[in-house]
Design a protein around this motif. Structure first.
Motif, mmCIF file in Angstrom:
data_model
loop_
_atom_site.group_PDB
_atom_site.id
_atom_site.type_symbol
_atom_site.label_atom_id
_atom_site.label_comp_id
_atom_site.label_asym_id
_atom_site.label_seq_id
_atom_site.Cartn_x
_atom_site.Cartn_y
_atom_site.Cartn_z
ATOM 1 N N MET A 79 2.670 -7.869 11.736
ATOM 2 C CA MET A 79 2.076 -8.784 10.490
ATOM 3 C C MET A 79 3.472 -8.063 9.349
ATOM 4 O O MET A 79 3.488 -8.871 8.954
ATOM 5 N N ILE A 80 3.334 -6.706 8.928
ATOM 6 C CA ILE A 80 4.469 -7.049 8.129
ATOM 7 C C ILE A 80 5.441 -6.247 8.745
ATOM 8 O O ILE A 80 5.469 -4.942 10.061
ATOM 9 N N GLU A 81 7.410 -6.789 8.912
ATOM 10 C CA GLU A 81 7.856 -6.120 9.725
ATOM 11 C C GLU A 81 9.005 -5.107 8.630
ATOM 12 O O GLU A 81 9.408 -3.995 9.913
ATOM 13 N N ALA A 82 9.040 -5.209 7.037
ATOM 14 C CA ALA A 82 9.324 -4.172 6.473
ATOM 15 C C ALA A 82 8.741 -4.067 5.511
ATOM 16 O O ALA A 82 7.810 -5.072 4.537
ATOM 17 N N ALA A 83 9.093 -2.947 4.762
ATOM 18 C CA ALA A 83 8.155 -2.808 3.821
ATOM 19 C C ALA A 83 9.107 -3.200 2.095
ATOM 20 O O ALA A 83 10.224 -1.675 2.240
ATOM 21 N N MET A 84 9.305 -3.340 1.114
ATOM 22 C CA MET A 84 10.068 -2.862 -0.033
ATOM 23 C C MET A 84 9.757 -2.485 -1.057
ATOM 24 O O MET A 84 8.953 -3.091 -1.429
ATOM 25 N N ILE A 85 10.277 -2.112 -1.209
ATOM 26 C CA ILE A 85 10.460 -0.968 -2.862
ATOM 27 C C ILE A 85 10.720 -1.894 -3.946
ATOM 28 O O ILE A 85 11.568 -1.417 -4.479
ATOM 29 N N TRP A 86 10.223 -2.303 -4.575
ATOM 30 C CA TRP A 86 9.945 -2.702 -5.481
ATOM 31 C C TRP A 86 10.709 -4.245 -5.908
ATOM 32 O O TRP A 86 11.359 -4.214 -4.313
ATOM 33 N N ASN A 87 10.927 -4.520 -6.584
ATOM 34 C CA ASN A 87 11.892 -5.938 -7.116
ATOM 35 C C ASN A 87 12.285 -5.608 -8.003
ATOM 36 O O ASN A 87 12.553 -5.320 -9.579
ATOM 37 N N GLU A 88 13.496 -6.183 -7.771
ATOM 38 C CA GLU A 88 15.057 -6.000 -9.129
ATOM 39 C C GLU A 88 14.411 -4.985 -10.134
ATOM 40 O O GLU A 88 14.656 -5.475 -11.461
ATOM 41 N N ALA A 112 6.879 6.271 -2.934
ATOM 42 C CA ALA A 112 6.459 5.344 -2.172
ATOM 43 C C ALA A 112 6.593 5.233 -1.079
ATOM 44 O O ALA A 112 6.564 5.362 0.188
ATOM 45 N N ALA A 113 8.279 5.698 -0.795
ATOM 46 C CA ALA A 113 8.836 5.760 0.492
ATOM 47 C C ALA A 113 8.376 6.628 1.687
ATOM 48 O O ALA A 113 8.018 6.579 3.159
ATOM 49 N N GLN A 114 7.784 8.111 0.775
ATOM 50 C CA GLN A 114 7.446 9.043 1.942
ATOM 51 C C GLN A 114 5.712 8.701 2.084
ATOM 52 O O GLN A 114 5.171 8.926 3.473
ATOM 53 N N ALA A 115 4.721 7.713 1.444
ATOM 54 C CA ALA A 115 4.023 7.591 1.581
ATOM 55 C C ALA A 115 3.742 6.065 2.517
ATOM 56 O O ALA A 115 3.225 6.468 3.059
ATOM 57 N N ILE A 116 4.866 4.967 2.616
ATOM 58 C CA ILE A 116 4.460 3.860 3.474
ATOM 59 C C ILE A 116 5.084 4.784 5.152
ATOM 60 O O ILE A 116 4.748 5.006 6.083
ATOM 61 N N ALA A 169 1.114 3.076 0.146
ATOM 62 C CA ALA A 169 0.385 3.750 1.893
ATOM 63 C C ALA A 169 -1.295 2.601 2.193
ATOM 64 O O ALA A 169 -1.357 2.546 3.617
ATOM 65 N N ASP A 170 -1.536 2.177 1.263
ATOM 66 C CA ASP A 170 -2.408 1.572 1.734
ATOM 67 C C ASP A 170 -3.163 0.808 2.486
ATOM 68 O O ASP A 170 -3.644 0.136 3.300
ATOM 69 N N MET A 171 -1.802 0.106 1.683
ATOM 70 C CA MET A 171 -1.577 -1.773 2.081
ATOM 71 C C MET A 171 -0.740 -1.265 3.589
ATOM 72 O O MET A 171 -1.065 -1.953 4.385
ATOM 73 N N ILE A 172 0.056 -0.311 3.640
ATOM 74 C CA ILE A 172 0.559 0.254 5.304
ATOM 75 C C ILE A 172 -0.568 0.011 6.142
ATOM 76 O O ILE A 172 -0.677 -0.262 6.780
ATOM 77 N N ARG A 173 -1.548 0.757 5.759
ATOM 78 C CA ARG A 173 -2.499 1.564 6.863
ATOM 79 C C ARG A 173 -3.719 0.138 6.887
ATOM 80 O O ARG A 173 -4.161 -0.499 8.203
ATOM 81 N N ARG A 174 -3.639 -0.831 5.842
ATOM 82 C CA ARG A 174 -4.311 -2.347 5.708
ATOM 83 C C ARG A 174 -3.545 -3.059 7.199
ATOM 84 O O ARG A 174 -4.174 -3.838 7.700
ATOM 85 N N TYR A 175 -2.669 -3.285 6.925
ATOM 86 C CA TYR A 175 -1.429 -4.287 7.563
ATOM 87 C C TYR A 175 -0.875 -3.776 7.954
ATOM 88 O O TYR A 175 -0.680 -4.847 9.091
ATOM 89 N N ALA A 176 -0.448 -3.062 7.892
ATOM 90 C CA ALA A 176 0.350 -2.360 9.466
ATOM 91 C C ALA A 176 0.579 -1.413 9.597
ATOM 92 O O ALA A 176 1.471 -0.026 9.834
ATOM 93 N N PRO A 177 -0.701 -0.907 10.167
ATOM 94 C CA PRO A 177 -0.907 0.785 10.396
ATOM 95 C C PRO A 177 -0.281 0.953 11.805
ATOM 96 O O PRO A 177 0.512 0.586 13.032
ATOM 97 N N GLY A 178 0.202 2.510 12.252
ATOM 98 C CA GLY A 178 0.725 2.840 13.732
ATOM 99 C C GLY A 178 2.324 2.582 13.501
ATOM 100 O O GLY A 178 3.104 2.136 12.606
ATOM 101 N N ALA A 179 2.313 2.775 15.186
ATOM 102 C CA ALA A 179 3.924 1.640 15.280
ATOM 103 C C ALA A 179 3.931 0.814 15.012
ATOM 104 O O ALA A 179 3.990 0.029 15.063
ATOM 105 N N ALA A 180 5.941 0.643 14.093
ATOM 106 C CA ALA A 180 5.695 -0.547 14.082
ATOM 107 C C ALA A 180 7.903 -1.714 14.960
ATOM 108 O O ALA A 180 7.975 0.144 14.904
ATOM 109 N N VAL A 181 7.422 -2.330 15.208
ATOM 110 C CA VAL A 181 8.618 -2.855 16.060
ATOM 111 C C VAL A 181 10.557 -2.766 14.330
ATOM 112 O O VAL A 181 9.822 -2.776 13.924
ATOM 113 N N ARG A 182 11.345 -2.232 14.623
ATOM 114 C CA ARG A 182 11.931 -1.622 13.673
ATOM 115 C C ARG A 182 12.832 -2.728 13.453
ATOM 116 O O ARG A 182 13.380 -3.891 14.671
ATOM 117 N N ALA A 183 12.898 -3.566 11.787
ATOM 118 C CA ALA A 183 13.426 -4.932 12.038
ATOM 119 C C ALA A 183 15.397 -4.734 12.454
ATOM 120 O O ALA A 183 15.708 -3.830 11.641
#
Length: 303
Positions: free
Chosen positions: A1-10, A35-39, A287-301
């Protein structure tokens, strides 16, 4: 569901991060690393992207590099709106990307690019075509901003709102579709270049446009979508139910999810641009959102 996590906006734009509370971005850098370490702890294979910068400023990127932030992300991102807000011409897009390429070896995403139809819808259509000519093939991800116009009854995320004059009202006319859902001429231009652009579409809490947006994106053949999950919204009633509905609706797309916006009661100042009192709380939300929507291994963008 999630291919990448972006930390903040502008983060270098005062409409999204308060430079008076963090003039050297030391607090931001610390928060971004946490945040990056938690993700990474929640999903080691998920790409992490530093929030798109606006304006495009190599000195800011050097600051992030020297603070160690770039050691914890897999890509950086830029935003550009040369026909509306930036003090450079649209033909300078390749040079602007090169400015950032000169200070980092990380892949550079264009996570927001757009043209307002505030002055004329024909200008927006021309701007989209010209952007395609300038950017196609120059970035792993290019997200056009946006699918929908911002409803006039809502507020744009800026510092001074109406006091900004026409610069404020341009925010409301960035969509390929008008507020009522009818298409602008730029929609046909977008459709002529399938697969080149993704879309950036922010969905507000309980956004009434969600289902129609999904239908339009499928009709247009959009694969890559950038949207957000707001830390501030997570304190609203039934926030998780809304997040679940939003992310389920977007399950057929490769989603870059942007984590941002400080809850007023958790900031050094009561504003969404404020550094948090406890940066680990933002990291825990990510981290909570990643565990909920993108747990485990993910294909790299794509890089």
């Amino acid at each position: 569901m999630i291919e990448a996590a972006m930390i903040w906006n502008e983060p270098n734009n005062k409409s999204h991060w308060d430079p008076e509370l963090d003039p050297d971005w030391a607090r931001f850098g610390d928060m971004a690393i946490r945040a990056a370490q938690a993700i990474a702890g929640a999903n080691p294979g998920l790409p992490k992207v530093l929030g798109g910068i606006s304006p495009i400023d190599p000195l800011f990127m050097i600051n992030m590099r020297e603070r160690g932030v770039l050691d914890h992300v897999d890509a950086v991102a830029v935003h550009g709106f040369p026909l509306d807000w930036n003090l450079w011409q649209i033909g300078e897009w390749p040079a602007k990307i090169d400015e950032i390429r000169a200070v980092t070896d990380l892949p550079i995403w264009v996570s927001e690019v757009g043209v307002s139809s505030f002055g004329a819808e024909e200008v927006q259509a021309w701007g989209l075509e010209r952007t395609f000519e300038l950017l196609a093939g120059r970035a792993p991800r290019i997200h056009w901003y946006s699918l929908y116009d911002l409803p006039r009854a809502w507020e744009a995320t800026t510092r001074h709102r109406e006091a900004e004059g026409s610069s404020y009202y341009r925010h409301f006319a960035m969509g390929l579709l008008r507020e009522d859902g009818s298409p602008k001429p730029a929609l046909d231009v977008f459709a002529r270049h399938p697969g080149v652009f993704g879309l950036c579409q922010w969905f507000h809490y309980q956004d009434h446009r969600l289902d129609d947006a999904v239908a339009w994106m499928k009709r247009l053949g959009v694969r890559h979508l950038r949207t957000g999950l707001s830390w501030a919204d997570s304190f609203r009633p039934d926030a998780l139910a809304w997040f679940d509905r939003q992310m389920a609706a977007l399950a057929d797309f490769d989603v870059t999810v942007t984590f941002c916006f400080t809850p007023e009661h958790r900031g050094l100042a009561p504003h969404h641009t404020s550094p948090p009192i406890e940066p680990d709380e933002f990291a825990a939300f990510c981290a909570d959102m990643i565990r909920r929507y993108a747990p485990g291994a993910a294909v790299r963008a794509a890089e």
